[in-house]
Design an enzyme around this catalytic site. Structure first.
Site, PDB file in Angstrom:
ATOM      1  N   HIS A   1      10.176  45.951  -9.756  1.00  0.00           N
ATOM      2  CA  HIS A   1      10.986  47.037  -8.948  1.00  0.00           C
ATOM      3  C   HIS A   1      11.587  47.393 -10.617  1.00  0.00           C
ATOM      4  O   HIS A   1      12.080  46.527 -11.111  1.00  0.00           O
ATOM      5  CB  HIS A   1      11.930  46.616  -8.055  1.00  0.00           C
ATOM      6  CG  HIS A   1      12.303  47.160  -7.275  1.00  0.00           C
ATOM      7  ND1 HIS A   1      13.958  48.369  -7.148  1.00  0.00           N
ATOM      8  CD2 HIS A   1      12.477  48.058  -6.057  1.00  0.00           C
ATOM      9  CE1 HIS A   1      13.917  49.388  -6.856  1.00  0.00           C
ATOM     10  NE2 HIS A   1      13.242  49.201  -5.542  1.00  0.00           N
TER      11      HIS A   1
ATOM     12  N   ASP B   1       7.990  46.091   0.342  1.00  0.00           N
ATOM     13  CA  ASP B   1       6.551  46.444   0.682  1.00  0.00           C
ATOM     14  C   ASP B   1       5.738  45.209   1.320  1.00  0.00           C
ATOM     15  O   ASP B   1       4.816  45.979   1.570  1.00  0.00           O
ATOM     16  CB  ASP B   1       5.754  47.641   0.103  1.00  0.00           C
ATOM     17  CG  ASP B   1       6.392  49.509  -0.091  1.00  0.00           C
ATOM     18  OD1 ASP B   1       6.746  49.533   0.455  1.00  0.00           O
ATOM     19  OD2 ASP B   1       6.516  49.673  -1.369  1.00  0.00           O
TER      20      ASP B   1
HETATM   21  N1  COA Z   1       1.894  42.785 -11.414  1.00  0.00           N
HETATM   22  C1  COA Z   1       1.905  42.930 -12.259  1.00  0.00           C
HETATM   23  N2  COA Z   1       2.750  43.485 -13.410  1.00  0.00           N
HETATM   24  C2  COA Z   1       3.749  43.736 -13.047  1.00  0.00           C
HETATM   25  C3  COA Z   1       4.127  44.233 -11.714  1.00  0.00           C
HETATM   26  C4  COA Z   1       3.293  43.997 -10.580  1.00  0.00           C
HETATM   27  N3  COA Z   1       3.412  44.389  -9.854  1.00  0.00           N
HETATM   28  N4  COA Z   1       5.303  44.842 -11.735  1.00  0.00           N
HETATM   29  C5  COA Z   1       6.082  45.288 -13.097  1.00  0.00           C
HETATM   30  N5  COA Z   1       4.516  44.588 -13.778  1.00  0.00           N
HETATM   31  C6  COA Z   1       5.235  43.712 -15.438  1.00  0.00           C
HETATM   32  C7  COA Z   1       4.312  45.052 -15.563  1.00  0.00           C
HETATM   33  O1  COA Z   1       2.527  45.301 -16.264  1.00  0.00           O
HETATM   34  C8  COA Z   1       4.629  45.150 -17.471  1.00  0.00           C
HETATM   35  O2  COA Z   1       4.943  44.212 -17.896  1.00  0.00           O
HETATM   36  P1  COA Z   1       4.522  44.891 -20.406  1.00  0.00           P
HETATM   37  O3  COA Z   1       6.144  44.659 -19.764  1.00  0.00           O
HETATM   38  O4  COA Z   1       4.319  43.104 -20.654  1.00  0.00           O
HETATM   39  O5  COA Z   1       3.547  46.006 -20.127  1.00  0.00           O
HETATM   40  C9  COA Z   1       6.269  44.780 -16.786  1.00  0.00           C
HETATM   41  O6  COA Z   1       5.640  44.217 -15.514  1.00  0.00           O
HETATM   42  C10 COA Z   1       6.610  45.645 -16.764  1.00  0.00           C
HETATM   43  O7  COA Z   1       6.739  46.896 -15.533  1.00  0.00           O
HETATM   44  P2  COA Z   1       6.622  48.280 -15.106  1.00  0.00           P
HETATM   45  O8  COA Z   1       4.973  48.214 -14.895  1.00  0.00           O
HETATM   46  O9  COA Z   1       6.766  48.550 -16.738  1.00  0.00           O
HETATM   47  O10 COA Z   1       7.853  48.313 -14.764  1.00  0.00           O
HETATM   48  P3  COA Z   1       8.092  49.825 -13.618  1.00  0.00           P
HETATM   49  O11 COA Z   1      10.292  49.637 -13.036  1.00  0.00           O
HETATM   50  O12 COA Z   1       7.233  50.823 -14.791  1.00  0.00           O
HETATM   51  O13 COA Z   1       7.367  50.005 -12.207  1.00  0.00           O
HETATM   52  C11 COA Z   1       6.707  49.115 -10.121  1.00  0.00           C
HETATM   53  C12 COA Z   1       7.973  49.200 -10.718  1.00  0.00           C
HETATM   54  C13 COA Z   1       7.453  49.459  -8.599  1.00  0.00           C
HETATM   55  C14 COA Z   1       5.953  50.501  -9.860  1.00  0.00           C
HETATM   56  C15 COA Z   1       5.902  47.873 -10.756  1.00  0.00           C
HETATM   57  O14 COA Z   1       6.870  46.523  -9.988  1.00  0.00           O
HETATM   58  C16 COA Z   1       4.743  48.361 -10.166  1.00  0.00           C
HETATM   59  O15 COA Z   1       4.071  49.054 -10.076  1.00  0.00           O
HETATM   60  N6  COA Z   1       4.633  47.293  -8.772  1.00  0.00           N
HETATM   61  C17 COA Z   1       3.380  47.186  -8.110  1.00  0.00           C
HETATM   62  C18 COA Z   1       3.362  48.599  -6.556  1.00  0.00           C
HETATM   63  C19 COA Z   1       4.642  48.177  -6.079  1.00  0.00           C
HETATM   64  O16 COA Z   1       4.592  47.389  -4.916  1.00  0.00           O
HETATM   65  N7  COA Z   1       5.166  49.214  -5.293  1.00  0.00           N
HETATM   66  C20 COA Z   1       5.993  49.823  -4.442  1.00  0.00           C
HETATM   67  C21 COA Z   1       7.575  49.446  -5.090  1.00  0.00           C
HETATM   68  S1  COA Z   1       9.274  49.279  -4.211  1.00  0.00           S
END
Ligand code: COA
Length: 374
Positions: free
Chosen positions: A254, A307
């Site tokens: 998140h 979720d």
């Molecule tokens: N699975 C694997 N790795 C994850 C992850 C996940 N669900 N969520 C974050 N990470 C990792 C990223 O790969 C990144 O690693 P890095 O720094 O080595 O590149 C780091 O954690 C930060 O992630 P990032 O995507 O930059 O965070 P964000 O704040 O931009 O994105 C979400 C937040 C929610 C979009 C992201 O956690 C995600 O895609 N989750 C899965 C989808 C989901 O469940 N969405 C519902 C949200 S309520």
């Protein structure tokens, strides 16, 4: 503007001042209008919390009557729209249907703005759109709304033709999904609202944004993943494979919560309570997935989000997985409209910048490569 000015994904950028909800990402707290989410799910119900979010305080008896009767009287859809829905492709995704029907409703209305009356009207109609589509898609006769039922009960009745014993738990799940600060769909819809566009455009924007798997669409993807894993023994290998391939694990992580999402904690507790006396499909696999993911990502603070366990609950209630995100939308419309109305009080159009990194001195050439004004 320089590259260093870029805030990728607007991380850490504040775009509005709001008194609607407070998210403490370090402590894992979510507060609506001053009330902790745990308190609200324990003691309140959809209509009351919707009133709280829209008006800023809990309703008294008259106000409660007002909100209940407004929400129950506006449920019907124009018959023309229902007829058009019957022509939709039967495999249309429920979120695509919801987005399209909300947009169609805009044709039946004057150029309306983000007023409370319009917010209530659309909030009342969204469950009807979802339930009608479920019935049409499955060749079942439509069940019209029942005015004497509350918001959640009426939705479940329109879907399944009866009042399931879990309707209270479903109602509480809606409360959990109602509001969450300046998340992607709330921001997107606030941008649309800031142009002084109408409420149907605002909510169409929001639904389209929520649909994405990185946002509300994750709940459907979580169930797909659990189905694909299929066996608790396969969890570590499956997760390690995703990590190796740099794939996101749905239902985890998140932008704001760097600890357990309080909504995930509550949902997990409910599923745990149900599973104490009946089998809940995929729960054992999900608990193992959580265990493995949290261990693998302990340095990155990645925990289950809202979720992760919601889909298991809805699946147990007999709601097909492609409908999960529509349930999220059915609740979140309260937050979307509250933010649109709040932002309008001190409106300024959103207009950020991009940092140009392309060429600036090209000369126009014709197709033979000859410069015209060279
Ligand atoms: N699975 C694997 N790795 C994850 C992850 C996940 N669900 N969520 C974050 N990470 C990792 C990223 O790969 C990144 O690693 P890095 O720094 O080595 O590149 C780091 O954690 C930060 O992630 P990032 O995507 O930059 O965070 P964000 O704040 O931009 O994105 C979400 C937040 C929610 C979009 C992201 O956690 C995600 O895609 N989750 C899965 C989808 C989901 O469940 N969405 C519902 C949200 S309520």
């Amino acid at each position: 503007m320089k590259k260093e000015d870029l805030k990728h994904g607007l991380e850490g950028v504040a775009v509005a001042i709001s008194s609607i909800s407070y998210v403490d990402g370090e402590k894992g707290k979510l507060v609506y209008r001053g009330f902790e989410i745990e308190d609200l799910v324990e003691n309140s119900y959809f209509e009351e919390v919707a009133y709280l979010i829209w008006f800023g305080s809990l309703p008294n008896e008259n106000e409660e009557d007002f909100i209940k009767s407004m929400l129950s009287k506006k449920r019907n859809l124009p018959e023309n729209i229902v007829e058009m829905m019957r022509l939709f492709p039967e495999n249309a995704h429920p979120m695509a249907v919801l987005r399209s029907v909300v947009s169609m409703l805009g044709m039946y209305s004057k150029e309306d703005n983000s007023t409370l009356e319009n917010a209530i009207n659309l909030t009342a109609k969204i469950p009807t759109i979802i339930a009608y589509w479920y019935r049409i898609k499955n060749n079942l006769p439509i069940i019209y709304p029942e005015e004497h039922l509350n918001h959640s009960e009426n939705f479940l009745y329109m879907m399944f033709g009866e009042l399931p014993e879990y309707s209270k738990c479903f109602d509480k799940a809606l409360i959990l999904h109602m509001e969450q600060g300046m998340n992607a769909s709330t921001f997107a819809s606030t941008v649309t609202s800031s142009t002084l566009s109408d409420i149907y455009s605002v909510i169409t924007t929001a639904i389209g944004t929520l649909k994405g798997p990185l946002h509300g669409g994750a709940n459907e993807k979580v169930l797909e993943m659990l189905e694909e894993i299929g066996d608790i023994e396969k969890v570590p290998e499956y997760i390690d494979n995703l990590i190796r391939n740099k794939k996101k694990i749905m239902g985890f992580g998140h932008r704001i919560y760097k600890t357990y999402d309080p909504r995930a904690r509550i949902l997990k507790k409910w599923v745990q309570e149900i599973s104490a006396h009946e089998k809940v499909d995929f729960f054992d696999i999900a608990v193992k997935v959580e265990d493995v993911v949290v261990k693998r990502f302990k340095d990155k603070n990645i925990y289950p989000n809202v979720d992760f366990y919601s889909g298991i609950l809805y699946n147990h209630f007999g709601i097909p997985k492609e409908f999960f995100t529509t349930i999220f939308a059915m609740a979140r419309i309260v937050g979307w409209t509250a933010h649109a109305m709040e932002y309008r009080k001190n409106n300024r159009i959103f207009r950020p910048r991009s940092i140009y990194n392309g060429p600036k001195d090209l000369k126009y050439k014709d197709m033979k490569g000859v410069e015209i004004n060279g």
